[in-house]
Design an enzyme around this catalytic site. Structure first.
Site, PDB file in Angstrom:
ATOM      1  CE  LYS A 101      13.301 -18.991  21.183  1.00 62.19           C
ATOM      2  NZ  LYS A 101      12.329 -20.036  20.824  1.00 62.19           N
TER       3      LYS A 101
ATOM      4  NE  ARG B 175       9.268 -29.080  25.663  1.00 63.31           N
ATOM      5  CZ  ARG B 175       8.769 -29.394  24.458  1.00 63.31           C
ATOM      6  NH1 ARG B 175       8.789 -30.655  24.039  1.00 63.31           N
ATOM      7  NH2 ARG B 175       8.285 -28.456  23.679  1.00 63.31           N
TER       8      ARG B 175
END
Length: 582
Positions: free
Chosen positions: A363, A440
């Site tokens: 990030k 996920r």
């Protein structure tokens, strides 16, 4: 001599590493061992020895010591609640708070209140209440409040708190409780009372909901997470009386349920607030085990180790965990009622990334919020907070499985790379085209595991996508489900709690963007419709016979203004479980 050095190095490393492999490439002196570190040792013959230390994935590494930070032991905030049916003029205490609408504040030509209760209070105060409300320009608008110290009542102060122009909603009554908590802090009040200037026309059911909203608003607004502050103030509030909304066993039972649910919300908040150097996957598992121990009559805990997850072939989950020095912990709590038949089997699955660096897709840049990625386990906090509340409430007729695949998404030589193919526990293969779409991947194996428990319904919660925040903003969670009946259940529960959800589409055509050339699927499908494709990905790991819902709570998990977790999801999950109980 070389053998001696290898022996020394192995001894030094044994408490940290499971293996030490020797080779001869370069020279280095022994230094403090760290996970995945390469060691070079010099010998008298100056022949280089090169060592690679493989980390031991053991419980001893789960307790964080980075920064020497540990949370202070702060006693849980407790307040005594009571419902009373007494004359408000006779009540004695520190603060009497009156919830008023704009209509309640209307006055006649003589500047006297038309509302009978306010008129009675004002007469007791010699007209000072009406006079002060005019001087303070208090009209009863939503969000307005004024605290006055007026002689003539048993209470030291009287507060007027605005509810707005319309029939107040549960959200307004919760706001009333929050305003009462703020006033209590300001006045350093120990004993307070709340009543409504107009409560006529409220049904018995609505009175229950109103009492619940006021009490929960007060408890949650009083809570301050001071565990990591060197100095903190303790709240003075000890008791809250709710007057004029009835008395009896039903109201007292409702208040007890509110206290139990709020304790779960506060627990969830504190889990999210805890920094990642304190709340590692292992510590999260310890906290879950403590819940099961505290309510062992109805809750049991199973914590799966790395090796056990490998046996279950959880390749998708373990790929995310591979780069971290803190080993993964797969958490499974199970609630079973004290007695009677079970008519519904439910599973609550929470994303449990105690820190998310993004992996090799790290990030970066403005808005990436990497410093806030401790909240990437907000889904697991909601699930474990609900477990705590359910353990206290003990509903009948329902079995609930609370499941969290806890780990960190870090960067190292053993970490998952973009382009890698991982295999989930149901045999489906996933090409990892973005290591920052890791939540996920952990949920995939958690959902397969949940289905294998024989449950009828599953709700998963995750801080999954920034796309959902873009779509719905910071205070609304997205709901994805192919099941209309399950959606109806969730929204009925949220109406009682006041938490905000919005149903989003599951557009099957978007699955085309999730297809891979080398595996069954990729883990991201691009920026467009990102929250939808993420939900479609999760759907691949749910048995078609099971009713399933995904909640993307990336927005409401965190209150940016307060710089604190919200505890979002706990109250709605508890309400949903209770509605499924007999």
């Amino acid at each position: 001599m070389a053998a001696t050095i290898v022996s020394i190095a192995s001894s030094v490393a044994s408490s940290y590493y499971s293996t030490l492999v020797a080779s001869s490439y370069s020279t280095l002196l022994i230094s403090k061992l760290r996970p995945f570190q390469i060691l070079r040792l010099s010998t008298p013959s100056k022949k280089p020895l090169y060592f690679y230390a493989k980390p031991r994935m053991a419980h001893s590494l789960t307790r964080a010591t980075l920064g020497l930070t540990q949370p202070a032991n702060v006693e849980p905030f407790k307040v005594s609640f009571a419902v009373k049916d007494i004359d408000v003029v006779e009540w004695k205490g520190d603060l009497l708070a009156v919830g008023v609408t704009e209509k309640d504040m209307s006055k006649d030509d003589n500047m006297k209140f038309e509302n009978s209760i306010l008129k009675k209070l004002d007469n007791q105060l010699g007209g000072l209440l009406a006079e002060a409300s005019v001087e303070e320009d208090f009209t009863g608008k939503a969000g307005q409040s004024t605290i006055l110290r007026l002689p003539g009542l048993g209470s030291k102060r009287i507060g007027l708190i605005g509810l707005g122009s319309k029939q107040p909603s549960l959200l307004a009554y919760r706001g009333l409780g929050e305003a009462v908590a703020t006033a209590a802090k300001t006045a350093q009040a120990s004993d307070i009372a709340v009543f409504l200037a107009s409560s006529e026309g409220l049904s018995a059911e609505l009175k229950l909901s109103t009492v619940s909203a006021i009490a929960s608003g007060t408890i949650l607004a009083m809570h301050e997470d001071n565990r990591f502050k060197s100095e903190s103030k303790k709240p003075h509030l000890k008791s809250l009386d709710i007057i004029g909304l009835g008395t009896g066993a039903d109201l007292e039972k409702k208040l007890k349920s509110v206290e139990d649910t709020c304790s779960g919300i506060i627990f969830g908040r504190e889990l999210v607030n805890a920094p990642a150097n304190v709340l590692t996957p292992g510590v999260l598992a310890e906290e879950a085990s403590k819940i099961a121990s505290a309510y062992s009559d109805v809750l049991s805990a199973k914590i799966l180790s790395l090796e056990q997850c490998e046996e279950l072939k959880m390749g998708s989950y373990l790929a995310v965990a591979a780069a971290s020095a803190n080993p993964p912990h797969f958490i499974h709590l199970c609630y079973k009622p004290l007695s009677g038949p079970v008519t519904a089997k439910l599973a609550l699955v929470g994303k449990g990334l105690t820190f998310d660096s993004g992996g090799y897709n790290i990030k970066t840049g403005p808005g990436c919020s990497i410093e806030l990625m401790k909240f990437d386990m907000g889904g697991s906090a909601a699930v474990l907070g609900a477990a705590k509340a359910i353990g206290q409430i003990k509903p009948a007729g329902v079995e609930v499985h609370f499941i969290v695949a806890a780990c960190e998404n870090m960067i190292s030589g053993t970490g998952m790379r973009p382009g890698d193919v991982v295999t989930a526990s149901n045999g489906k293969t996933i090409e990892v085209n973005n290591t920052d779409a890791e939540g996920r991947l952990t949920l995939a194996d958690a959902l397969v595991y949940a289905c294998n428990q024989g449950v009828d319904k599953i709700i998963d919660l995750a801080t999954l996508t920034g796309a959902c925040v873009v779509a719905l903003g910071p205070s609304i969670a997205g709901v994805f489900t192919p099941d209309d009946a399950l959606a109806k259940e969730l929204f009925a529960a949220s109406e009682a709690t006041g938490e905000k959800f919005w149903r989003m589409p599951l557009e099957d055509n978007y699955w085309e963007s999730m297809k891979s050339g080398v595996a069954d699927m990729v883990n991201t499908g691009g920026r467009q419709g990102g929250a939808i494709t993420a939900a479609l990905f999760l759907k691949q790991f749910v048995d078609e016979k099971v009713q399933w819902m995904h909640i993307d709570m990336a927005g409401p998990v965190w209150n940016e203004k307060k710089r604190s977790a919200t505890g979002f999801g706990v109250s709605t999950l508890v309400e949903w479980v209770l509605k499924n109980s007999s």
